[in-house]
Design an enzyme around this catalytic site. Structure first.
Site, PDB file in Angstrom:
ATOM      1  N   ILE A 184      13.148  11.795   2.967  1.00 48.14           N
ATOM      2  CA  ILE A 184      11.841  11.342   2.479  1.00 48.14           C
ATOM      3  C   ILE A 184      11.891  11.278   0.956  1.00 48.14           C
ATOM      4  CG2 ILE A 184       9.383  11.928   2.345  1.00 48.14           C
ATOM      5  CD1 ILE A 184      10.475  10.929   5.130  1.00 48.14           C
ATOM      6  N   GLU A 220       6.021   1.954  10.290  1.00 44.24           N
ATOM      7  CA  GLU A 220       5.632   1.624  11.671  1.00 44.24           C
ATOM      8  C   GLU A 220       5.546   2.882  12.524  1.00 44.24           C
ATOM      9  OE1 GLU A 220       5.230  -1.550  11.537  1.00 44.24           O
ATOM     10  OE2 GLU A 220       6.700  -2.273  10.091  1.00 44.24           O
ATOM     11  N   GLY A 249       0.772  -1.244   0.000  1.00 44.47           N
ATOM     12  CA  GLY A 249       0.000   0.000   0.000  1.00 44.47           C
ATOM     13  C   GLY A 249       0.801   1.291   0.000  1.00 44.47           C
ATOM     14  N   THR A 260       3.372  10.278  -1.214  1.00 46.42           N
ATOM     15  CA  THR A 260       3.007   8.948  -0.703  1.00 46.42           C
ATOM     16  C   THR A 260       3.439   8.798   0.756  1.00 46.42           C
ATOM     17  OG1 THR A 260       5.020   8.111  -1.732  1.00 46.42           O
ATOM     18  CG2 THR A 260       2.972   7.761  -2.919  1.00 46.42           C
TER      19      THR A 260
END
Ligand SMILES: Cc1cc2nc3c(=O)[nH]c(=O)nc-3n(C[C@H](O)[C@H](O)[C@H](O)COP(=O)(O)OP(=O)(O)OC[C@H]3O[C@@H](n4cnc5c(N)ncnc54)[C@H](O)[C@@H]3O)c2cc1C
Lengths: 328, 710
Positions: free
Chosen positions: B601, B677, B462, B606
């Site tokens: 990043i 996470e 995902g 996303t």
């Protein structure tokens, strides 16, 4: 698949006849409850009588108030201009239930007839007197967080899950029923029943009777109304406790009032003594607090729903504050 | 030529496929001759199956087989005589029932509906045995895990907190929480002869699935083809190969046709893991001026009697704060339940709820701002491993988060900040999650049109893995993104690790980066330039000049020894603003700000989406999610989507994701640390702490439902 017959009558008379002949025949309206129950093996019909082609969809103004056909969808009722204007409490209650997709399918008759969401009723491996009379009540000593605090019996402590029913009880609706013996009309408040010794019976409708519609008498409850539903998530969850509150206020005096609760009993729970107390009282938090206290007389909780003894009166107070404008 | 660069908010490369319904998920492949398998769950919680009456099912229309422990072909990997027998539940291998809902039979039919009906006709007789599912009643049965990574930990003195002038000693409860991805678990399996099998299966790691199926059926891994190109969410529930996946392969062998096995939503509550029920005790001791003297963190966590499950719920207390004394204890309580599985923020999400709540409690006892308390105990090095951090910008996270949430509007006295009838509160919760990097191989191919194709057996459950990989490649090669494709989810591709532990961008991204560098060096050399020349490369031109049909190379990438000299973590601080109605106990989470130090990043778009998704998961953990057992029966009473409350849109406020976005100089060439996470770890504590700030009521048992606040 379990084999079953399927008929789609166009007239009320044929629909009733189709049902009379077979003990395990069921009317099918929106199907949002019945089909689920069939998938779970809780209802195993021999025959489905699809009533969606019966002419019972209209919402009409009448001399007395409003007549709503049993097949009007929950969305149609909630969005009806007449309902919003004359019976906004009903709109609020319906829109507090389920999801838009479900409300688009669900009908007034089906909503009235929907079965309890008690997990012991839904799980066919567990005991449930409502599903299998005599098998015992799984909830009594089980996980009874969602369960009744009023009018339960040691045979069943399940609650009626509907939001719409709470508003219709408060609004003194009448139910029109057609059966082999002809027509009859009963008070909405007498439609659902308490479990007593026969929890398998949710209501007083006879096996071969059809709900054709409801009447709601015109009332002054067009402005100061509120439906408060407290639940475990903001939407798409059944009520822990809900309150339908309608006030007719003149100056600062409560001329008339209607109060009913959901999520607390086997039927929508009208708070008649609290209503009687409030009539003629000033609009004040104090009046509301006293009314809530009166309403809670006779309440009895179980291991996991003790909180309802506090949440329910708090919800009554809050709904009255919202309805009266003391809170916003 | 437009150059796409690391950090750009590139749209998902597979976004159009997904929103137009053309992305094919594991349950959607049209395999000729497909049959449908439906599991029959046990209705007892412990005991043995005496007999299974399958007659009615077998005679039902369309039924091809009814597989039970009494007629199933043996799965070689389940047999005790093999070198490494498969751990966990061995479906249909014996007649023992360990938990309610454990499959006792599998019906295969020509349609799903017929299989479902026939499954309802299967009747078993059992010899029942006593069972235990109640966690609290069985706490004393807690054992230190066999897995050696979970030994008691002591730094300095045990329970030093007890000697401190200011002490917090509290217990926190995390109930069982289900992954509940939207996509059901589904496996389609078909054999080609006796030694080759192909699976379309929901998997977070096709290489892992390949190994598991090869071991189960004693096959050459090369002969096991796993495809999992699109996954509709998993959150950890597809990290392993489950017994029902093996059963699908077994069934396909028995009926000699392709078999598709789809779990029902109800079966998702018992067969694919969950965040385990956990009770944690935290002891914090501090000086009057808020310096921590000791941290004790003890955790008891639910596990299954047939397989041990462990997770890092206590680890965060060893390193997040600067306490000379720290000790942790972790025990598992084996019960008659399905085995848990890592769930987003595994272990640390549970652990940080306890630690960060306790720290909040301490701040009020000390009358110290919770951020100030954290600053006074800021760990400049990792005291657990005695290593420097590879990078850590947690202070910056505090600062930016406080600003964005409006921390200055927080009242330091609970229950005093009102907006109309509503009580307003602010809370902070922090988290850390190890930044990992595992060996990955990527194959890169340049074609005459100047396009680049990269393959690696990675997964995308995902987050937009392919999109991130395309950006890394575009940036490294100096090409626009639309010249590059990245393929994943196929076990025939060069190996990549399972998508878990937030390590995909770090691991696979490094391989993609290194493969791009290798390709550039090769092309520069062909062009007669220095290999590391940074001049723009004429990709198509060089191929043409050298009459090459294409250029392909395979590059391996793994971390270097340097990494052993540092402690590597992503850090987060989550901030919540909540409104609580004092009379009804209704909570509205009004705003979440998540600030993350996750290194560089790669794709701001996303990555933001992933942060928002993690915060939504955290809101579910904090506010609504709890799977409830009736211990008399050993069954869940809310094991379905109506009664188990995953948060809905109406529960979700504005969520703001902020990235520190500073490259970690140690972990990998791009400098990424991972966000999957960390996006969830700390959210529940931030909300619980905000609820306390609003009301003065401390909820130590999740979820925070209205009944706990009236
Ligand atoms: C996930 C979920 C969440 C939900 N949440 C809520 C909620 O929050 N609040 C709420 O109030 N409801 C909720 N519902 C229930 C929903 O409102 C009911 O399912 C719906 O109202 C039933 O209407 P229907 O027309 O689909 O009935 P059907 O499923 O067609 O029928 C239900 C029963 O009524 C009988 N019946 C139907 N019409 C007639 C008639 N005219 N005369 C006699 N008998 C009849 C049928 O034979 C059947 O036994 C929820 C449902 C689901 C599935």
């Amino acid at each position: 698949m379990n084999q079953f017959q399927y008929t789609r009558p166009a007239e009320t008379g044929t629909a009733i006849k189709a049902l009379t002949k077979d003990a395990e025949a069921h009317f099918l309206a929106g199907g949002t409850n019945l089909i689920d129950l069939m998938k779970m093996g809780i209802v195993v019909p021999h025959k489905l009588v699809d009533i969606n082609h019966l002419p019972l969809k209209q919402i009409q103004k009448t001399q007395l108030g409003l007549r709503i056909g049993a097949l009007a969808t929950n969305t149609e009722v909630a969005e009806s201009a007449w309902v919003k204007e004359g019976f906004p409490l009903l709109s609020l209650a319906i829109n507090a239930g389920a999801s838009p997709q479900l409300r688009n399918m669900a009908t007034v008759g089906g909503n009235m007839m929907q079965r309890t969401r008690c997990p012991y009723f839904f799980d066919t491996t567990m005991p449930c007197n409502k599903r299998v009379p005599g098998s015992g009540c799984g909830a009594l000593a089980g996980i009874n967080r969602m369960h009744a605090i009023f009018g339960a019996s040691d045979k069943c402590i399940a609650v009626n899950p509907s939001d719409m029913n709470v508003a219709l009880t408060a609004l003194d609706a009448m139910v029109h029923i057609t059966g082999p013996k002809g027509l009859r009309t009963i008070k909405f408040a007498d439609f659902h029943r308490l479990p007593g010794e026969y929890p398998e019976l949710d209501n007083t409708l006879q096996k071969d009777e059809l709900i054709t519609g409801i009447d709601i008498p015109a009332s002054p409850f067009t402005k100061n109304v509120y439906y408060l539903k407290i639940r475990d998530r903001t939407s798409y969850a059944f009520a822990l406790v809900s309150v339908a509150a309608a006030l007719h206020i003149e100056g600062n005096t409560i001329k008339d009032v209607r109060l009913a609760m959901g999520g607390v009993a086997h039927k929508p729970w009208r708070l008649a003594t609290a209503e009687a107390f409030l009539k003629g009282k000033p609009v004040s938090e104090d009046s509301f607090k006293q009314a809530a206290q009166i309403a809670m007389q006779g309440a009895k909780a179980y291991e996991y729903n003790q909180f309802k003894l506090k949440l329910a009166p708090n919800a009554i107070i809050q709904s009255l504050k919202m309805a009266s404008g003391l809170a916003s | 030529m437009k150059k796409d660069a690391i950090g750009d908010p590139l749209n998902r490369v597979d976004g159009r496929l997904k929103v137009t319904g053309r992305a094919t998920y594991s349950g959607e492949y049209k395999v000729p001759g497909l049959t449908y398998a439906v599991l029959v769950p046990a209705t007892i919680t412990s005991g043995t199956i005496i007999a299974v009456d399958t007659k009615a099912a077998q005679n039902a229309p369309g039924v091809l087989a009814v597989i039970t422990p009494f007629n199933a072909i043996k799965v070689p990997g389940y047999q005790p005589d093999v070198a490494k027998p498969i751990k966990g539940l061995k479906l249909f291998n014996d007649n023992i029932v360990y938990f309610n809902g454990q499959p006792i039979a599998l019906v295969v039919a020509d349609t799903f509906e017929r299989a479902t009906y026939a499954a309802s006709l299967v009747k078993a007789t059992y010899q029942k045995q006593p069972f235990e599912t109640n966690f609290h009643k069985n706490l004393d049965k807690g054992v230190t895990p066999q897995n050696g990574n979970y030994k008691d930990y002591v730094r300095g003195q045990v329970n030093a907190y007890k000697t401190a002038p200011v002490i917090v000693e509290q217990e926190y409860i995390q109930p069982s929480e289900m992954h509940n991805p939207m996509e059901l678990h589904v496996t389609t399996a078909f054999w080609d002869g006796d030694d080759k099998v192909t699976l379309y299966t929901k998997s977070q790691g096709v290489v892992g699935s390949q190994k598991a199926i090869a071991t189960a059926f004693n096959l050459d891994p090369k002969n096991v083809q796993i495809n999992s190109r699109f996954v509709g969410g998993a959150f950890g529930s597809s990290l392993r190969t489950w017994p029902h996946e093996v059963a699908a392969v077994q069934a396909a062998k028995m009926v000699k046709r392709p078999v598709k096995l789809t779990l029902t939503r109800e079966q998702m509550f018992t067969l694919v893991g969950y965040r385990p029920y956990t009770i944690q005790k935290i002891g914090l001791g501090a000086t009057q001026d808020g310096k921590l003297i000791g941290i004790t963190h003890e955790s008891h966590s639910q596990s299954a009697i047939y397989e041990e499950f462990t997770e890092n719920s206590v680890n965060v207390s060893r390193f997040l704060y600067n306490s000379q004394n720290a000790n942790t204890l972790y025990k598992v309580v084996p019960l008659n339940v399905g085995v848990p599985a890592p769930m987003r923020g595994p272990g640390e999400a549970t652990g940080s709820f306890a630690l960060e709540s306790a720290l909040d409690e301490l701040s009020y006892m000390l009358k110290l701002d919770p951020i100030e308390l954290r600053l006074r105990n800021y760990a400049d090095t990792d005291l657990e491993r005695n290593l420097p951090w590879s990078s850590k910008y947690l202070k910056e996270c505090y600062r930016q988060g406080a600003e964005r949430i409006g921390w200055d509007k927080r009242s330091s006295t609970p229950g005093t900040n009102r907006d109309g009838e509503w009580l307003v509160g602010y809370g902070i919760g922090c988290g850390a999650f190890g930044a990992y990097r595992a060996r990955t191989v990527a194959k890169i191919k340049l074609t005459p049109d100047g396009n680049i194709n990269i393959q690696s057996a990675a997964s995308d459950i995902g987050p937009g893995t392919a999109t991130a990989m395309v950006l890394i490649a575009a940036d490294t090669l100096g090409l626009p993104a639309d010249k590059i494709t990245f393929e994943l989810g196929n076990s025939a591709f060069p190996p990549a690790p399972t998508q878990g532990g937030s390590a995909t961008v770090s691991s696979v991204g490094s391989a993609v980066h290194d493969a791009c560098i290798a390709l550039k060096q090769k092309l520069n050399t062909l062009a007669g330039k220095a290999p590391d020349s940074n001049e723009q490369i004429d990709y198509a031109g060089i191929l043409q000049q050298h009459s090459l049909p294409m250029l392909e190379l395979t590059q391996e990438s793994k971390s270097n020894d340097n990494a052993q000299k540092y402690s590597m973590y992503s850090f987060s601080s989550h901030f919540a603003q909540v409104y609580v109605h004092p009379l009804t106990g209704v909570v509205k989470v009004k705003k979440i700000v998540a600030v993350v130090d996750a290194g560089k990043i790669v794709n701001h778009k996303t990555a933001s989406s992933q942060m928002i998704g993690g915060a939504v998961g955290g809101i579910g953990m904090a506010m609504t999610e709890e799977a409830i057992f009736d211990d008399r029966f050993g069954r869940y009473v809310n094991g379905n989507f109506a009664d188990y409350h995953v948060p809905v849109n109406a529960d979700i406020p504005q969520i703001e994701a902020i990235f520190i976005d500073k490259a970690d100089p140690i972990i990998n060439p791009v400098g990424t640390k991972g966000i999957g996470e960390i996006s969830l770890i700390g959210v529940a504590a931030a909300i619980a702490n905000a609820v306390y700030n609003a009301t003065g009521k401390r909820v130590r048992e999740l979820p925070i439902t209205p009944d706990k606040l009236i």
